[in-house]
Design a protein around this motif. Sequence first.
Motif, PDB file in Angstrom:
ATOM      1  N   UNK A  31      -0.239  -1.624 -16.718  1.00 30.99           N
ATOM      2  CA  UNK A  31      -0.080  -2.002 -15.309  1.00 30.99           C
ATOM      3  C   UNK A  31      -0.470  -0.843 -14.407  1.00 30.99           C
ATOM      4  N   UNK A  32      -1.348  -1.127 -13.450  1.00 31.56           N
ATOM      5  CA  UNK A  32      -1.763  -0.169 -12.429  1.00 31.56           C
ATOM      6  C   UNK A  32      -1.475  -0.829 -11.084  1.00 31.56           C
ATOM      7  N   UNK A  33      -0.802  -0.099 -10.190  1.00 28.85           N
ATOM      8  CA  UNK A  33      -0.453  -0.676  -8.883  1.00 28.85           C
ATOM      9  C   UNK A  33      -0.883   0.262  -7.764  1.00 28.85           C
ATOM     10  N   UNK A  34      -1.430  -0.322  -6.712  1.00 20.90           N
ATOM     11  CA  UNK A  34      -1.900   0.449  -5.556  1.00 20.90           C
ATOM     12  C   UNK A  34      -1.160  -0.032  -4.315  1.00 20.90           C
ATOM     13  N   UNK A  35      -0.501   0.894  -3.629  1.00 23.55           N
ATOM     14  CA  UNK A  35       0.295   0.580  -2.437  1.00 23.55           C
ATOM     15  C   UNK A  35      -0.419   1.141  -1.210  1.00 23.55           C
ATOM     16  N   UNK A  36      -0.591   0.291  -0.184  1.00 20.63           N
ATOM     17  CA  UNK A  36      -1.241   0.698   1.055  1.00 20.63           C
ATOM     18  C   UNK A  36      -0.323   0.365   2.223  1.00 20.63           C
ATOM     19  N   UNK A  50       2.372  -2.502   8.157  1.00 16.33           N
ATOM     20  CA  UNK A  50       1.928  -3.542   7.222  1.00 16.33           C
ATOM     21  C   UNK A  50       1.758  -2.906   5.853  1.00 16.33           C
ATOM     22  N   UNK A  51       2.494  -3.415   4.864  1.00 13.92           N
ATOM     23  CA  UNK A  51       2.473  -2.857   3.512  1.00 13.92           C
ATOM     24  C   UNK A  51       1.846  -3.887   2.579  1.00 13.92           C
ATOM     25  N   UNK A  52       0.922  -3.424   1.748  1.00 11.46           N
ATOM     26  CA  UNK A  52       0.261  -4.284   0.773  1.00 11.46           C
ATOM     27  C   UNK A  52       0.269  -3.576  -0.575  1.00 11.46           C
ATOM     28  N   UNK A  53       0.648  -4.311  -1.623  1.00 13.48           N
ATOM     29  CA  UNK A  53       0.699  -3.753  -2.966  1.00 13.48           C
ATOM     30  C   UNK A  53      -0.104  -4.659  -3.890  1.00 13.48           C
ATOM     31  N   UNK A  96      -5.846  -9.480 -15.053  1.00 14.91           N
ATOM     32  CA  UNK A  96      -5.451 -10.195 -13.844  1.00 14.91           C
ATOM     33  C   UNK A  96      -4.981  -9.264 -12.730  1.00 14.91           C
ATOM     34  N   UNK A  97      -4.880  -9.839 -11.547  1.00 13.32           N
ATOM     35  CA  UNK A  97      -4.419  -9.093 -10.381  1.00 13.32           C
ATOM     36  C   UNK A  97      -3.521  -9.998  -9.548  1.00 13.32           C
ATOM     37  N   UNK A  98      -2.451  -9.434  -9.008  1.00 10.28           N
ATOM     38  CA  UNK A  98      -1.599 -10.132  -8.057  1.00 10.28           C
ATOM     39  C   UNK A  98      -1.376  -9.188  -6.878  1.00 10.28           C
ATOM     40  N   UNK A  99      -1.120  -9.758  -5.720  1.00  9.74           N
ATOM     41  CA  UNK A  99      -0.905  -8.956  -4.513  1.00  9.74           C
ATOM     42  C   UNK A  99       0.351  -9.427  -3.811  1.00  9.74           C
ATOM     43  N   UNK A 100       0.966  -8.518  -3.106  1.00  5.98           N
ATOM     44  CA  UNK A 100       2.149  -8.826  -2.315  1.00  5.98           C
ATOM     45  C   UNK A 100       2.087  -8.000  -1.043  1.00  5.98           C
ATOM     46  N   UNK A 101       2.465  -8.608   0.070  1.00  5.56           N
ATOM     47  CA  UNK A 101       2.464  -7.867   1.325  1.00  5.56           C
ATOM     48  C   UNK A 101       3.673  -8.272   2.159  1.00  5.56           C
ATOM     49  N   UNK A 102       4.093  -7.355   2.999  1.00  5.25           N
ATOM     50  CA  UNK A 102       5.184  -7.606   3.924  1.00  5.25           C
ATOM     51  C   UNK A 102       4.995  -6.710   5.129  1.00  5.25           C
ATOM     52  N   UNK A 103       5.739  -7.018   6.186  1.00  6.82           N
ATOM     53  CA  UNK A 103       5.589  -6.282   7.439  1.00  6.82           C
ATOM     54  C   UNK A 103       6.949  -5.797   7.921  1.00  6.82           C
ATOM     55  N   UNK A 104       6.979  -4.556   8.373  1.00  4.25           N
ATOM     56  CA  UNK A 104       8.197  -3.925   8.857  1.00  4.25           C
ATOM     57  C   UNK A 104       8.013  -3.514  10.309  1.00  4.25           C
ATOM     58  N   UNK A 105       9.118  -3.439  11.034  1.00  2.84           N
ATOM     59  CA  UNK A 105       9.067  -2.916  12.396  1.00  2.84           C
ATOM     60  C   UNK A 105       9.880  -1.634  12.435  1.00  2.84           C
ATOM     61  N   UNK A 106       9.282  -0.611  13.027  1.00  2.00           N
ATOM     62  CA  UNK A 106       9.925   0.694  13.083  1.00  2.00           C
ATOM     63  C   UNK A 106      10.981   0.722  14.180  1.00  2.00           C
ATOM     64  N   UNK A 107      12.146   1.317  13.854  1.00  2.00           N
ATOM     65  CA  UNK A 107      13.230   1.455  14.823  1.00  2.00           C
ATOM     66  C   UNK A 107      13.355   2.890  15.334  1.00  2.00           C
ATOM     67  N   UNK A 108      12.869   3.845  14.554  1.00  4.97           N
ATOM     68  CA  UNK A 108      13.042   5.250  14.915  1.00  4.97           C
ATOM     69  C   UNK A 108      11.711   5.986  14.820  1.00  4.97           C
ATOM     70  N   UNK A 109      11.591   7.040  15.597  1.00  4.46           N
ATOM     71  CA  UNK A 109      10.392   7.852  15.645  1.00  4.46           C
ATOM     72  C   UNK A 109      10.480   8.950  14.587  1.00  4.46           C
ATOM     73  N   UNK A 136       1.872   6.380  -4.321  1.00  7.91           N
ATOM     74  CA  UNK A 136       2.639   6.579  -3.091  1.00  7.91           C
ATOM     75  C   UNK A 136       1.712   6.441  -1.887  1.00  7.91           C
ATOM     76  N   UNK A 137       2.300   6.276  -0.709  1.00 11.30           N
ATOM     77  CA  UNK A 137       1.488   6.179   0.499  1.00 11.30           C
ATOM     78  C   UNK A 137       1.392   7.545   1.159  1.00 11.30           C
ATOM     79  N   UNK A 138       0.388   7.701   1.991  1.00  9.32           N
ATOM     80  CA  UNK A 138       0.252   8.919   2.780  1.00  9.32           C
ATOM     81  C   UNK A 138       1.334   8.935   3.850  1.00  9.32           C
ATOM     82  N   UNK A 139       1.700  10.096   4.360  1.00  9.66           N
ATOM     83  CA  UNK A 139       2.731  10.150   5.398  1.00  9.66           C
ATOM     84  C   UNK A 139       2.333   9.341   6.643  1.00  9.66           C
ATOM     85  N   UNK A 140       3.291   8.603   7.168  1.00 13.00           N
ATOM     86  CA  UNK A 140       3.079   7.794   8.377  1.00 13.00           C
ATOM     87  C   UNK A 140       3.798   8.453   9.545  1.00 13.00           C
ATOM     88  N   UNK A 141       3.095   8.652  10.639  1.00  3.64           N
ATOM     89  CA  UNK A 141       3.706   9.197  11.849  1.00  3.64           C
ATOM     90  C   UNK A 141       4.100   8.004  12.723  1.00  3.64           C
TER      91      UNK A 141
END
Length: 193
Positions: A31-36, A50-53, A96-109, A136-141
């Motif tokens: 299993x190889x997984x890529x998170x964006x 927006x997170x996609x795996x 095979x390949x499967x994908x999953x995505x979800x969306x978050x809203x930031x509350x804090x800076x 892992x993902x790159x740091x998000x500001x």
Amino acid sequence: MASRISQPLICALLALLMVSLTLGSSDVPFIVAHKKASLTRLKSGAERVSVSIDIYNQGSLTAYDVSLTDDSWPQDVFEVVSGNISKSWERLDAGGIVSHSFELEAKAKGIFQGAPAVIKFRIPTKAALQEAFSTPILPLDVLADRPPEKKFEWRLLAKYGSLISVVTIVVLFVYLVATPSKSSAAKGSKKKR
């Protein structure tokens, strides 16, 4: 003396090579997984992540009871807007390949760096669940003060567009008149003979 040392070394290397070939060719799922993750600034000043795996089975066997969990998003900083942070599939076939995505809203800076997502799956020959991790993902500001982006200035196009069009047509006309055509150049070379 050198041959005495090199002979056991060569035997050890050959043994390691044989063991690695045996383990490398065994029939198991791999299993190889890529998170964006990407940020989107809303007009209200809020920001969404927006997170996609993507999960790939690079092995030669099917993985069963595949489950994905990405609980690296603290609830005091992010709120799930759409989708879920976990998902499961009955099976993931070889190749095979499967994908999953979800969306978050930031509350804090602040700057956030998420941990890898955890993928658990079952192999028919083993009783224990196997575990794999995504990239892992790159740091998000998150909610950072960004300078406004330069957008294409439509007023400049409206102001200077006709002038640019006329200059382009004149230059193209001069180029066509000044360059000889290939057919007349070919005729001229025949006459010189």
